[in-house]
Write a protein that holds these residues in place. Sequence first.
Motif, PDB file in Angstrom:
ATOM      1  N   ASN A  26       2.013   3.440 -10.454  1.00 39.02           N
ATOM      2  CA  ASN A  26       1.176   3.242 -11.625  1.00 39.02           C
ATOM      3  C   ASN A  26      -0.227   2.948 -11.128  1.00 39.02           C
ATOM      4  OD1 ASN A  26      -0.291   2.120 -13.785  1.00 39.02           O
ATOM      5  ND2 ASN A  26       1.590   1.383 -14.765  1.00 39.02           N
ATOM      6  N   ALA A  27      -1.155   3.833 -11.427  1.00 40.46           N
ATOM      7  CA  ALA A  27      -2.507   3.720 -10.889  1.00 40.46           C
ATOM      8  C   ALA A  27      -3.187   2.427 -11.306  1.00 40.46           C
ATOM      9  CB  ALA A  27      -3.341   4.917 -11.338  1.00 40.46           C
ATOM     10  N   GLN A  28      -2.757   1.831 -12.436  1.00 41.09           N
ATOM     11  CA  GLN A  28      -3.414   0.635 -12.930  1.00 41.09           C
ATOM     12  C   GLN A  28      -2.735  -0.652 -12.471  1.00 41.09           C
ATOM     13  OE1 GLN A  28      -6.286   1.076 -14.514  1.00 41.09           O
ATOM     14  NE2 GLN A  28      -5.945   3.264 -14.213  1.00 41.09           N
ATOM     15  N   ASP A  29      -1.506  -0.561 -12.004  1.00 38.05           N
ATOM     16  CA  ASP A  29      -0.722  -1.752 -11.694  1.00 38.05           C
ATOM     17  C   ASP A  29      -0.528  -1.876 -10.191  1.00 38.05           C
ATOM     18  OD1 ASP A  29       0.944  -3.872 -11.576  1.00 38.05           O
ATOM     19  OD2 ASP A  29       2.551  -3.004 -12.787  1.00 38.05           O
ATOM     20  N   ILE A  30      -1.175  -2.865  -9.582  1.00 36.81           N
ATOM     21  CA  ILE A  30      -1.062  -3.052  -8.132  1.00 36.81           C
ATOM     22  C   ILE A  30      -0.035  -4.124  -7.774  1.00 36.81           C
ATOM     23  CG2 ILE A  30      -3.419  -2.269  -7.696  1.00 36.81           C
ATOM     24  CD1 ILE A  30      -4.165  -5.264  -7.368  1.00 36.81           C
ATOM     25  N   SER A  31       0.679  -4.627  -8.775  1.00 37.30           N
ATOM     26  CA  SER A  31       1.677  -5.663  -8.488  1.00 37.30           C
ATOM     27  C   SER A  31       2.784  -5.119  -7.590  1.00 37.30           C
ATOM     28  CB  SER A  31       2.273  -6.212  -9.788  1.00 37.30           C
ATOM     29  OG  SER A  31       2.942  -5.194 -10.507  1.00 37.30           O
ATOM     30  N   TYR A  32       3.090  -3.820  -7.712  1.00 35.88           N
ATOM     31  CA  TYR A  32       4.096  -3.209  -6.845  1.00 35.88           C
ATOM     32  C   TYR A  32       3.673  -3.314  -5.381  1.00 35.88           C
ATOM     33  CZ  TYR A  32       6.365  -1.001 -10.889  1.00 35.88           C
ATOM     34  OH  TYR A  32       7.022  -0.763 -12.066  1.00 35.88           O
ATOM     35  N   ASP A  33       2.409  -2.974  -5.133  1.00 35.47           N
ATOM     36  CA  ASP A  33       1.902  -3.011  -3.763  1.00 35.47           C
ATOM     37  C   ASP A  33       2.050  -4.407  -3.164  1.00 35.47           C
ATOM     38  OD1 ASP A  33       0.469  -1.071  -5.523  1.00 35.47           O
ATOM     39  OD2 ASP A  33      -0.424  -0.407  -3.639  1.00 35.47           O
ATOM     40  N   LYS A  34       1.685  -5.411  -3.955  1.00 37.15           N
ATOM     41  CA  LYS A  34       1.735  -6.789  -3.464  1.00 37.15           C
ATOM     42  C   LYS A  34       3.174  -7.225  -3.198  1.00 37.15           C
ATOM     43  CE  LYS A  34      -2.552  -8.189  -5.768  1.00 37.15           C
ATOM     44  NZ  LYS A  34      -3.161  -9.065  -6.800  1.00 37.15           N
ATOM     45  N   LYS A  35       4.072  -6.867  -4.100  1.00 38.59           N
ATOM     46  CA  LYS A  35       5.477  -7.260  -3.954  1.00 38.59           C
ATOM     47  C   LYS A  35       6.109  -6.585  -2.737  1.00 38.59           C
ATOM     48  CE  LYS A  35       9.919  -7.166  -6.435  1.00 38.59           C
ATOM     49  NZ  LYS A  35      10.663  -6.360  -5.462  1.00 38.59           N
ATOM     50  N   ILE A  36       5.940  -5.268  -2.656  1.00 34.35           N
ATOM     51  CA  ILE A  36       6.531  -4.519  -1.551  1.00 34.35           C
ATOM     52  C   ILE A  36       5.905  -4.933  -0.223  1.00 34.35           C
ATOM     53  CG2 ILE A  36       6.823  -2.215  -0.549  1.00 34.35           C
ATOM     54  CD1 ILE A  36       8.592  -2.781  -2.964  1.00 34.35           C
ATOM     55  N   GLY A  37       4.580  -5.112  -0.231  1.00 37.37           N
ATOM     56  CA  GLY A  37       3.889  -5.512   0.988  1.00 37.37           C
ATOM     57  C   GLY A  37       4.354  -6.862   1.499  1.00 37.37           C
ATOM     58  N   LYS A  38       4.534  -7.817   0.593  1.00 41.34           N
ATOM     59  CA  LYS A  38       4.984  -9.155   1.002  1.00 41.34           C
ATOM     60  C   LYS A  38       6.390  -9.099   1.588  1.00 41.34           C
ATOM     61  CE  LYS A  38       4.863 -13.722   1.193  1.00 41.34           C
ATOM     62  NZ  LYS A  38       6.211 -14.026   1.690  1.00 41.34           N
ATOM     63  N   GLU A  39       7.280  -8.346   0.956  1.00 47.15           N
ATOM     64  CA  GLU A  39       8.649  -8.224   1.464  1.00 47.15           C
ATOM     65  C   GLU A  39       8.655  -7.585   2.855  1.00 47.15           C
ATOM     66  OE1 GLU A  39      10.711  -6.000  -1.499  1.00 47.15           O
ATOM     67  OE2 GLU A  39      10.862  -7.677  -2.904  1.00 47.15           O
ATOM     68  N   ALA A  40       7.868  -6.525   3.009  1.00 52.62           N
ATOM     69  CA  ALA A  40       7.819  -5.838   4.300  1.00 52.62           C
ATOM     70  C   ALA A  40       7.173  -6.721   5.364  1.00 52.62           C
ATOM     71  CB  ALA A  40       7.045  -4.529   4.157  1.00 52.62           C
ATOM     72  N   HIS A  41       6.137  -7.454   4.977  1.00 50.83           N
ATOM     73  CA  HIS A  41       5.475  -8.359   5.926  1.00 50.83           C
ATOM     74  C   HIS A  41       6.453  -9.413   6.441  1.00 50.83           C
ATOM     75  CE1 HIS A  41       2.553 -11.068   7.726  1.00 50.83           C
ATOM     76  NE2 HIS A  41       3.067 -12.043   7.006  1.00 50.83           N
ATOM     77  N   ASP A  42       7.210 -10.017   5.539  1.00 51.15           N
ATOM     78  CA  ASP A  42       8.180 -11.039   5.953  1.00 51.15           C
ATOM     79  C   ASP A  42       9.198 -10.461   6.923  1.00 51.15           C
ATOM     80  OD1 ASP A  42       6.896 -12.859   4.352  1.00 51.15           O
ATOM     81  OD2 ASP A  42       8.345 -12.743   2.707  1.00 51.15           O
ATOM     82  N   GLU A  43       9.605  -9.218   6.673  1.00 47.05           N
ATOM     83  CA  GLU A  43      10.588  -8.580   7.552  1.00 47.05           C
ATOM     84  C   GLU A  43       9.987  -8.291   8.925  1.00 47.05           C
ATOM     85  OE1 GLU A  43      14.558  -7.466   7.962  1.00 47.05           O
ATOM     86  OE2 GLU A  43      13.517  -8.449   6.319  1.00 47.05           O
ATOM     87  N   ILE A  44       8.740  -7.859   8.954  1.00 47.67           N
ATOM     88  CA  ILE A  44       8.069  -7.582  10.221  1.00 47.67           C
ATOM     89  C   ILE A  44       7.907  -8.860  11.037  1.00 47.67           C
ATOM     90  CG2 ILE A  44       5.801  -7.006  11.194  1.00 47.67           C
ATOM     91  CD1 ILE A  44       5.641  -4.742   9.188  1.00 47.67           C
ATOM     92  N   VAL A  45       7.533  -9.944  10.375  1.00 47.70           N
ATOM     93  CA  VAL A  45       7.357 -11.218  11.077  1.00 47.70           C
ATOM     94  C   VAL A  45       8.654 -11.647  11.750  1.00 47.70           C
ATOM     95  CG1 VAL A  45       6.915 -13.686  10.765  1.00 47.70           C
ATOM     96  CG2 VAL A  45       5.437 -12.005   9.659  1.00 47.70           C
ATOM     97  N   SER A  46       9.785 -11.463  11.055  1.00 46.27           N
ATOM     98  CA  SER A  46      11.058 -11.935  11.603  1.00 46.27           C
ATOM     99  C   SER A  46      11.648 -10.992  12.636  1.00 46.27           C
ATOM    100  CB  SER A  46      12.075 -12.164  10.478  1.00 46.27           C
ATOM    101  OG  SER A  46      12.432 -10.945   9.864  1.00 46.27           O
ATOM    102  N   THR A  47      11.286  -9.720  12.602  1.00 42.59           N
ATOM    103  CA  THR A  47      11.918  -8.764  13.514  1.00 42.59           C
ATOM    104  C   THR A  47      11.006  -8.295  14.640  1.00 42.59           C
ATOM    105  OG1 THR A  47      11.351  -6.977  11.991  1.00 42.59           O
ATOM    106  CG2 THR A  47      13.566  -7.899  11.814  1.00 42.59           C
ATOM    107  N   VAL A  48       9.767  -7.994  14.335  1.00 48.95           N
ATOM    108  CA  VAL A  48       8.822  -7.580  15.373  1.00 48.95           C
ATOM    109  C   VAL A  48       8.108  -8.802  15.936  1.00 48.95           C
ATOM    110  CG1 VAL A  48       6.800  -6.166  15.906  1.00 48.95           C
ATOM    111  CG2 VAL A  48       8.507  -5.333  14.279  1.00 48.95           C
ATOM    112  N   GLY A  49       7.671  -9.680  15.054  1.00 50.37           N
ATOM    113  CA  GLY A  49       7.015 -10.912  15.477  1.00 50.37           C
ATOM    114  C   GLY A  49       5.506 -10.790  15.524  1.00 50.37           C
ATOM    115  N   LEU A  50       4.836 -11.898  15.288  1.00 48.90           N
ATOM    116  CA  LEU A  50       3.383 -11.954  15.393  1.00 48.90           C
ATOM    117  C   LEU A  50       2.997 -12.486  16.765  1.00 48.90           C
ATOM    118  CD1 LEU A  50       2.417 -13.383  11.885  1.00 48.90           C
ATOM    119  CD2 LEU A  50       2.560 -10.993  12.603  1.00 48.90           C
TER     120      LEU A  50
END
Length: 481
Positions: A26-50
């Motif tokens: 949805n071009a007007q709704d960026i809530s998807y981006d934020k939700k998906i990005g946060k979930e993926a970020h948490d997974e990257i932190v736990s598996t790849v690591g910072l």
Amino acid sequence: MSAQTINIKIVGISFMIFLFSSIKLNAQDISYDKKIGKEAHDEIVSTVGLYHHPFETYLAQIGKRLELNIENKQFNYQFYILDMKEPNAMALPGGYVYFSRGILPLANSEAELAGVLGHEIIHAHKRHSIKAMRKGIFPAILQIPGEIINVVISPQLGNLINTPIKYTGELFSSNYSRKNEKEADKFGVALSAKSGYEPLALVKMLNKLEKVAKLSSDEEAKFSFFDSHPMTAKRESDIQKRVKKLEVADVNPIIKDQNIFLKKLDGISLSGNPAHGVFQDYVFLHPDMGFVIEFPKDWLTSNSPEMVGAVDSTKSAQLFMGVKAEQKKPSIYAEETKKELPLDDIVLINDKKIKINENEGYIISMGSKEAEEKMVIHMLWLNMGKYTFQILAAGDESYNEILKKSVLSIRPITKKEKKSVKATVLRIVEAKENETLTSLSERTKNVLNLEYLSIINELEVSTKLSKGQLIKIGKEETYPE
């Protein structure tokens, strides 16, 4: 495996792959981006690591300067360094931007970093990842490595029980469409110029990345920047044409002096990170957590911040180890797990307290009630030091002795073993008058490939150096106590 304790969830015998949800763009709704990005970020932190190094603060400062010049900004951008030795950069939906630690040694100026950061910011700003997902070419942010994905886990037994260990493997880089890459180049260099950076610095960085990719093995190249951001002569030509039309803002860089810039890179890890443990052949040593475990010889090994493990070369047996978030009696964890098991469908072979090298433990071994089912799964909890370790071993009965030997090998690390743990780190050294990279390399005991050294320093190996000229090298050093 990280020294930080990890809550290892019960997620199913087939190792979990983190998949993006199916979403409608949805071009007007960026809530998807934020939700998906946060979930993926948490997974990257736990598996790849910072990766934590003073340079991360500086990188974020450059990113924030670029962010100030984004037109119609939709996200608050966050900048991180991944604990990944391959040179790479990526952006997730919602404004998460990452550099691997492996890309940092290639930079020789703030403008080069800004060029790559600007490119990745535009990928997030233009929602390229979300669009790629919609087209089905960005199915997952993480994938299980090829060596692990074909592990044979009994389908019958796999359907009966859950395993307490998850494994999400290596970072997955999507292949953006040509249109997306062209757009990220176009607006990325414009963003750099508007922020006061020489936009052609992106081309310099891309060329160095391409050269390093050619030096890499096929396996390493899978996770390199150029696996997902291919460089072509036309792409370079297009960038150069666009740059001619740009006006660079009259703003000083955060760091003007190149020598100060180079010194900021000092100490960045170039090899595997000993903070997550290291393999010496088939022996795994963790200096921070203070233990050693021997895996079966010639098995395929894998190590991430979340867990360490190995798989038989025939992919018919496995042994993985993680850490519980809280230290409890092993019997408590065993009882909690048994409540989740379909006990009517399995046979408990072992269900008892044990001691390994005087450390308290508890083991559950189980098999299927199906006569043709030969797979046995062993689940062990062990208190050692201040940690509760959790081990999963699986294989048919022929592997019992091999798995048992490995499990029983876990013990505290000795001082001698701890001193044997080495790490290759980037060091900035001063050249002597008329030295070359070759002679400097010999004098300073550099361990990096000379061709790679030439690329990251942007110098031919035979070039005469001036007195005091700062040069990047790699030094093998004992991991700090």
